[in-house]
Design a protein around this motif. Structure first.
Motif, PDB file in Angstrom:
ATOM      1  N   TYR A  84      33.864  43.689   5.455  1.00  0.00           N
ATOM      2  CA  TYR A  84      34.589  42.740   4.606  1.00  0.00           C
ATOM      3  C   TYR A  84      34.032  41.320   4.699  1.00  0.00           C
ATOM      4  O   TYR A  84      34.083  40.569   3.731  1.00  0.00           O
ATOM      5  CB  TYR A  84      36.074  42.723   4.970  1.00  0.00           C
ATOM      6  CG  TYR A  84      36.907  43.753   4.243  1.00  0.00           C
ATOM      7  CD1 TYR A  84      36.594  44.158   2.962  1.00  0.00           C
ATOM      8  CD2 TYR A  84      38.031  44.304   4.855  1.00  0.00           C
ATOM      9  CE1 TYR A  84      37.351  45.103   2.304  1.00  0.00           C
ATOM     10  CE2 TYR A  84      38.810  45.252   4.206  1.00  0.00           C
ATOM     11  CZ  TYR A  84      38.463  45.648   2.918  1.00  0.00           C
ATOM     12  OH  TYR A  84      39.231  46.582   2.272  1.00  0.00           O
ATOM     13  N   TRP A  85      33.521  40.926   5.859  1.00  0.00           N
ATOM     14  CA  TRP A  85      33.072  39.550   6.046  1.00  0.00           C
ATOM     15  C   TRP A  85      31.952  39.192   5.070  1.00  0.00           C
ATOM     16  O   TRP A  85      31.770  38.022   4.728  1.00  0.00           O
ATOM     17  CB  TRP A  85      32.622  39.352   7.491  1.00  0.00           C
ATOM     18  CG  TRP A  85      32.280  37.938   7.829  1.00  0.00           C
ATOM     19  CD1 TRP A  85      31.069  37.456   8.220  1.00  0.00           C
ATOM     20  CD2 TRP A  85      33.168  36.815   7.823  1.00  0.00           C
ATOM     21  NE1 TRP A  85      31.125  36.094   8.451  1.00  0.00           N
ATOM     22  CE2 TRP A  85      32.420  35.681   8.217  1.00  0.00           C
ATOM     23  CE3 TRP A  85      34.518  36.651   7.517  1.00  0.00           C
ATOM     24  CZ2 TRP A  85      32.968  34.405   8.309  1.00  0.00           C
ATOM     25  CZ3 TRP A  85      35.074  35.380   7.617  1.00  0.00           C
ATOM     26  CH2 TRP A  85      34.306  34.277   8.001  1.00  0.00           C
ATOM     27  N   TYR A  86      31.248  40.196   4.592  1.00  0.00           N
ATOM     28  CA  TYR A  86      30.186  39.973   3.596  1.00  0.00           C
ATOM     29  C   TYR A  86      30.737  39.262   2.359  1.00  0.00           C
ATOM     30  O   TYR A  86      30.056  38.434   1.752  1.00  0.00           O
ATOM     31  CB  TYR A  86      29.572  41.321   3.210  1.00  0.00           C
ATOM     32  CG  TYR A  86      28.533  41.278   2.117  1.00  0.00           C
ATOM     33  CD1 TYR A  86      27.220  40.921   2.404  1.00  0.00           C
ATOM     34  CD2 TYR A  86      28.857  41.620   0.809  1.00  0.00           C
ATOM     35  CE1 TYR A  86      26.252  40.892   1.403  1.00  0.00           C
ATOM     36  CE2 TYR A  86      27.900  41.596  -0.200  1.00  0.00           C
ATOM     37  CZ  TYR A  86      26.600  41.234   0.110  1.00  0.00           C
ATOM     38  OH  TYR A  86      25.652  41.205  -0.881  1.00  0.00           O
ATOM     39  N   TYR A  87      31.966  39.569   2.002  1.00  0.00           N
ATOM     40  CA  TYR A  87      32.571  39.013   0.791  1.00  0.00           C
ATOM     41  C   TYR A  87      33.314  37.708   1.033  1.00  0.00           C
ATOM     42  O   TYR A  87      33.581  36.961   0.094  1.00  0.00           O
ATOM     43  CB  TYR A  87      33.539  40.034   0.181  1.00  0.00           C
ATOM     44  CG  TYR A  87      32.841  41.238  -0.394  1.00  0.00           C
ATOM     45  CD1 TYR A  87      32.351  41.228  -1.693  1.00  0.00           C
ATOM     46  CD2 TYR A  87      32.638  42.371   0.383  1.00  0.00           C
ATOM     47  CE1 TYR A  87      31.686  42.328  -2.217  1.00  0.00           C
ATOM     48  CE2 TYR A  87      31.989  43.478  -0.132  1.00  0.00           C
ATOM     49  CZ  TYR A  87      31.505  43.451  -1.437  1.00  0.00           C
ATOM     50  OH  TYR A  87      30.838  44.547  -1.943  1.00  0.00           O
ATOM     51  N   PHE A  88      33.692  37.429   2.305  1.00  0.00           N
ATOM     52  CA  PHE A  88      34.560  36.286   2.571  1.00  0.00           C
ATOM     53  C   PHE A  88      33.892  35.163   3.361  1.00  0.00           C
ATOM     54  O   PHE A  88      34.542  34.180   3.685  1.00  0.00           O
ATOM     55  CB  PHE A  88      35.807  36.750   3.345  1.00  0.00           C
ATOM     56  CG  PHE A  88      36.654  37.715   2.581  1.00  0.00           C
ATOM     57  CD1 PHE A  88      37.049  37.456   1.290  1.00  0.00           C
ATOM     58  CD2 PHE A  88      37.056  38.917   3.161  1.00  0.00           C
ATOM     59  CE1 PHE A  88      37.820  38.340   0.573  1.00  0.00           C
ATOM     60  CE2 PHE A  88      37.832  39.815   2.452  1.00  0.00           C
ATOM     61  CZ  PHE A  88      38.221  39.532   1.154  1.00  0.00           C
ATOM     62  N   PRO A  92      33.919  31.286  -3.492  1.00  0.00           N
ATOM     63  CA  PRO A  92      35.324  31.218  -3.913  1.00  0.00           C
ATOM     64  C   PRO A  92      36.246  32.159  -3.141  1.00  0.00           C
ATOM     65  O   PRO A  92      37.410  31.822  -2.889  1.00  0.00           O
ATOM     66  CB  PRO A  92      35.266  31.617  -5.399  1.00  0.00           C
ATOM     67  CG  PRO A  92      33.868  31.341  -5.820  1.00  0.00           C
ATOM     68  CD  PRO A  92      33.018  31.597  -4.612  1.00  0.00           C
ATOM     69  N   ARG A  93      35.729  33.329  -2.738  1.00  0.00           N
ATOM     70  CA  ARG A  93      36.592  34.275  -2.023  1.00  0.00           C
ATOM     71  C   ARG A  93      36.930  33.762  -0.622  1.00  0.00           C
ATOM     72  O   ARG A  93      37.997  34.060  -0.098  1.00  0.00           O
ATOM     73  CB  ARG A  93      35.935  35.652  -1.963  1.00  0.00           C
ATOM     74  CG  ARG A  93      35.817  36.299  -3.338  1.00  0.00           C
ATOM     75  CD  ARG A  93      35.429  37.763  -3.241  1.00  0.00           C
ATOM     76  NE  ARG A  93      35.252  38.308  -4.577  1.00  0.00           N
ATOM     77  CZ  ARG A  93      34.086  38.448  -5.204  1.00  0.00           C
ATOM     78  NH1 ARG A  93      32.975  38.075  -4.589  1.00  0.00           N
ATOM     79  NH2 ARG A  93      34.019  38.961  -6.412  1.00  0.00           N
ATOM     80  N   ARG A  94      36.035  33.021  -0.027  1.00  0.00           N
ATOM     81  CA  ARG A  94      36.326  32.398   1.265  1.00  0.00           C
ATOM     82  C   ARG A  94      37.483  31.403   1.101  1.00  0.00           C
ATOM     83  O   ARG A  94      38.444  31.431   1.870  1.00  0.00           O
ATOM     84  CB  ARG A  94      35.092  31.692   1.812  1.00  0.00           C
ATOM     85  CG  ARG A  94      35.358  30.883   3.076  1.00  0.00           C
ATOM     86  CD  ARG A  94      34.131  30.053   3.471  1.00  0.00           C
ATOM     87  NE  ARG A  94      34.453  29.143   4.570  1.00  0.00           N
ATOM     88  CZ  ARG A  94      34.360  29.461   5.854  1.00  0.00           C
ATOM     89  NH1 ARG A  94      33.960  30.671   6.208  1.00  0.00           N
ATOM     90  NH2 ARG A  94      34.669  28.583   6.781  1.00  0.00           N
ATOM     91  N   VAL A  95      37.370  30.545   0.100  1.00  0.00           N
ATOM     92  CA  VAL A  95      38.422  29.558  -0.169  1.00  0.00           C
ATOM     93  C   VAL A  95      39.732  30.262  -0.499  1.00  0.00           C
ATOM     94  O   VAL A  95      40.805  29.890  -0.007  1.00  0.00           O
ATOM     95  CB  VAL A  95      38.003  28.618  -1.316  1.00  0.00           C
ATOM     96  CG1 VAL A  95      39.132  27.652  -1.659  1.00  0.00           C
ATOM     97  CG2 VAL A  95      36.736  27.849  -0.951  1.00  0.00           C
TER      98      VAL A  95
END
Length: 354
Positions: A84-88, A92-95
């Protein structure tokens, strides 16, 4: 005069049955009564349910506050299964995820206070302010969740999770809107019903986590379940773990010149093997969508059963609604909110004569 007569009747009843009265307030029952009345509950059956469901919401929300340490605890903790960390980790997905955590976790804590009767009865102003705070936080968390929702971890199975998460956003938003409108119209019985529904819907994510940790090893034992990962996800995962890329397992990811084809996708078996982090991640990602739908259905059915089993409390609150609406000069007192007799084909409600 009526109050005096009622007090006299109660006193005479007590005097005529001294043994029964003493038995009713002694022993474990008396100690239990002191506990639930301390929190403002008028019935014994409510308190265990409050401890289980409100307590679960409070415990979960408090335990996940450490996830606000986004680049350390959230990244390395069980909140994110491998992959999952790949996406976050950026963009924008982190924010969106940081905003979601920063709003939904405080909302989960404050929501418990809304369902604590002693606060609701004795601190009405706080109850109202806290209610609007919870409403604002949940709406903000829903907006942030919609930013996060489109990620495609796990391949095709992600659509089941996306639809479930989207459905949760819709029904909790509608539940809060219904609860807000009914309290604006002083329809307290319906406000209670819709707030209970919303809290139970929100609790789905807790139940689904528990079920997912149970289903992942079962899925692994059954075997032959696969997720779809990009080679870029695999490379990012192994690089973050300080492990070499598993070229032998995924030779398709390599171009003829030996470089990585990050956009190419491969099948990853769902198996709880700690030595194979992508397979461990796949075993938790694949069943999550189905588990989430099952838990949504269970929570929807459960709260409706509870509401159906507490008609006297509903009627008591509707009587209070009638009095408040009558005092405020609303049309259709007792049914000024969203009630079945006003908007559906239910029998017209009438107040109970005093």
């Amino acid at each position: 005069m009526a109050k005096t007569e009622g007090t006299s009747a109660a006193n005479s009843s007590t005097l005529s049955c001294p043994e029964k009265h003493e038995g009713a307030v002694s022993g474990h029952a008396a100690r239990y009564a002191k506990v639930y009345t301390f929190f403002g509950f008028g019935h014994a059956y409510n308190f265990p349910l409050w401890v289980i469901f409100a307590g679960g919401m409070l415990a979960f929300s408090l335990s996940r506050l450490s996830d606000l340490d986004f680049d350390h605890h959230f990244k390395n903790g069980f909140a994110l299964v491998p992959g999952y960390w790949y996406y976050f980790h950026r963009g924008p997905r982190r924010v969106g995820m940081i905003m979601h955590l920063a709003t939904v976790l405080p909302a989960g804590i404050l929501m418990v206070l809304q369902f604590t009767p002693v606060i609701r009865k004795n601190f009405i102003t706080f109850h109202r302010i806290n209610g609007y705070t919870v409403l604002t936080l949940l709406l903000a968390s829903h907006g942030a969740a919609c930013v996060v929702l489109p990620h495609k971890q796990g391949g095709g199975s992600r659509t089941a999770t996306q639809s479930a998460e989207g459905f949760l956003v819709i029904i909790t938003t509608l539940g809060m809107a219904m609860a807000w409108w009914n309290i604006r119209r002083k329809q307290i019985d319906q406000h209670r019903a819709w707030m209970l529904r919303t809290m139970f819907y929100m609790g789905t994510i807790i139940t689904s986590r528990v079920i997912n940790f149970i289903s992942a090893p079962i899925l692994s034992r059954i075997g032959n379940y696969y997720g779809v990962w990009s080679c870029g996800e695999l490379d990012f995962l192994y690089e973050n773990l300080g492990m070499p890329f598993p070229e032998a397992e995924y030779p398709q990811c390599l171009l003829p010149n030996g470089t990585l084809d990050a956009g190419f996708r491969v099948a990853v078996e769902a198996a709880e093997l700690l030595t194979k982090p992508e397979q461990f991640g796949s075993s938790h990602i694949q069943p999550f969508g189905a588990n989430l739908w099952i838990c949504i259905a269970a929570h929807i059915i459960g709260v409706e059963i509870y509401l159906g089993l507490t008609p006297r409390e509903t009627e008591r609150l509707r009587q209070i609604s009638y009095e408040k609406q009558l005092e405020a000069g609303f049309a259709n007192p007792g049914s000024a909110g969203l009630t079945a007799d006003r908007w559906g084909d239910a029998e017209k409600w009438s107040p109970t004569p005093k």
